[in-house]
Design a protein around this motif. Structure first.
Motif, PDB file in Angstrom:
ATOM      1  N   ASN A  57      27.059  20.368  22.495  1.00 49.69           N
ATOM      2  CA  ASN A  57      26.985  19.148  23.026  1.00 49.69           C
ATOM      3  C   ASN A  57      25.937  19.142  23.921  1.00 49.69           C
ATOM      4  N   ASP A  58      26.695  19.978  24.775  1.00 46.64           N
ATOM      5  CA  ASP A  58      25.866  20.290  26.346  1.00 46.64           C
ATOM      6  C   ASP A  58      24.644  20.963  26.227  1.00 46.64           C
ATOM      7  N   LEU A  59      23.520  20.968  24.601  1.00 48.40           N
ATOM      8  CA  LEU A  59      22.512  21.695  24.962  1.00 48.40           C
ATOM      9  C   LEU A  59      21.677  20.647  24.086  1.00 48.40           C
ATOM     10  N   VAL A  60      20.710  20.545  25.498  1.00 50.46           N
ATOM     11  CA  VAL A  60      19.155  19.090  25.139  1.00 50.46           C
ATOM     12  C   VAL A  60      17.934  20.045  24.868  1.00 50.46           C
ATOM     13  N   ALA A  61      17.360  21.364  24.903  1.00 46.29           N
ATOM     14  CA  ALA A  61      16.188  21.697  25.222  1.00 46.29           C
ATOM     15  C   ALA A  61      16.200  22.062  23.248  1.00 46.29           C
ATOM     16  N   GLY A  62      14.882  22.401  23.128  1.00 48.34           N
ATOM     17  CA  GLY A  62      14.507  22.346  21.690  1.00 48.34           C
ATOM     18  C   GLY A  62      15.246  22.083  21.162  1.00 48.34           C
ATOM     19  N   ARG A  63      15.374  20.462  20.875  1.00 48.10           N
ATOM     20  CA  ARG A  63      15.325  19.384  19.729  1.00 48.10           C
ATOM     21  C   ARG A  63      16.220  19.533  19.105  1.00 48.10           C
ATOM     22  N   PRO A  64      18.306  19.537  19.629  1.00 47.11           N
ATOM     23  CA  PRO A  64      19.033  20.273  18.390  1.00 47.11           C
ATOM     24  C   PRO A  64      19.307  19.577  17.668  1.00 47.11           C
ATOM     25  N   ARG A  65      19.293  19.830  16.601  1.00 52.22           N
ATOM     26  CA  ARG A  65      20.515  18.786  15.758  1.00 52.22           C
ATOM     27  C   ARG A  65      21.031  18.834  14.754  1.00 52.22           C
TER      28      ARG A  65
END
Length: 120
Positions: A57-65
Motif C-alpha cells: 500500500n506504500d506504493l504510489v508510482a506507476g499507478r499500482p492497481r
C-alpha cells in the motif's frame, strides 16, 4: 523505549516466478535488451520503490492497481510504453481483508510473476 518486532519497519521482500524474470530484473543489460532503455530505467525505479516500501500500500508510482477476474490477487504497476510489472503476495498464507481480498497493507513479501507488454 523498546519496540516490538511488529513495530519495526520492514522492507518489502522480492521473489521471482522464474529465473529469467529475476535476471531481467537484476541485470540492467538484459532489461535494456528486452525492454529498451526507457522502460528498463522505469523497471529499476519501480523495483527500488518496492524494496523501499514497508508494504504494498506504500506504493504510489506507476499507478499500482489490483487486477480482477482470473488475475485477482495480483497487482500491476505501469512501466511505460505499454509495459507493466505484475506481482502477487508471497506469504505462505496471504493476509486477507475477507475471504477473497488481499489486505495489501499487510503484504511485505511479493513474487514478481511477469513483465508484460510489447516484447512478449
Amino acid at each position: 523505549m523498546r519496540s516490538s518486532v511488529s513495530d519495526r519497519l520492514v522492507a518489502v521482500e522480492l521473489a521471482f516466478a522464474k529465473k529469467s524474470l529475476r535476471q531481467a530484473c537484476e541485470s540492467e543489460r538484459i532489461a535494456r535488451r528486452l525492454l529498451g532503455a526507457k522502460v528498463a530505467e522505469r523497471l529499476k525505479r519501480r523495483l527500488a520503490d518496492l524494496r523501499a516500501a514497508n508494504c504494498v500500500n506504500d506504493l504510489v508510482a506507476g499507478r499500482p492497481r489490483e487486477l480482477r477476474g482470473d488475475r485477482a490477487g495480483q497487482v500491476a504497476i505501469d512501466l511505460g510504453d505499454g509495459f507493466q510489472l505484475v506481482f502477487c503476495t508471497n506469504h505462505g498464507v496471504p493476509p486477507l481483508v475477507d475471504r477473497s481480498h488481499v489486505d495489501w497493507s499487510r503484504v511485505n513479501r511479493v513474487k514478481i510473476v511477469s513483465i508484460e507488454g510489447n516484447y512478449v
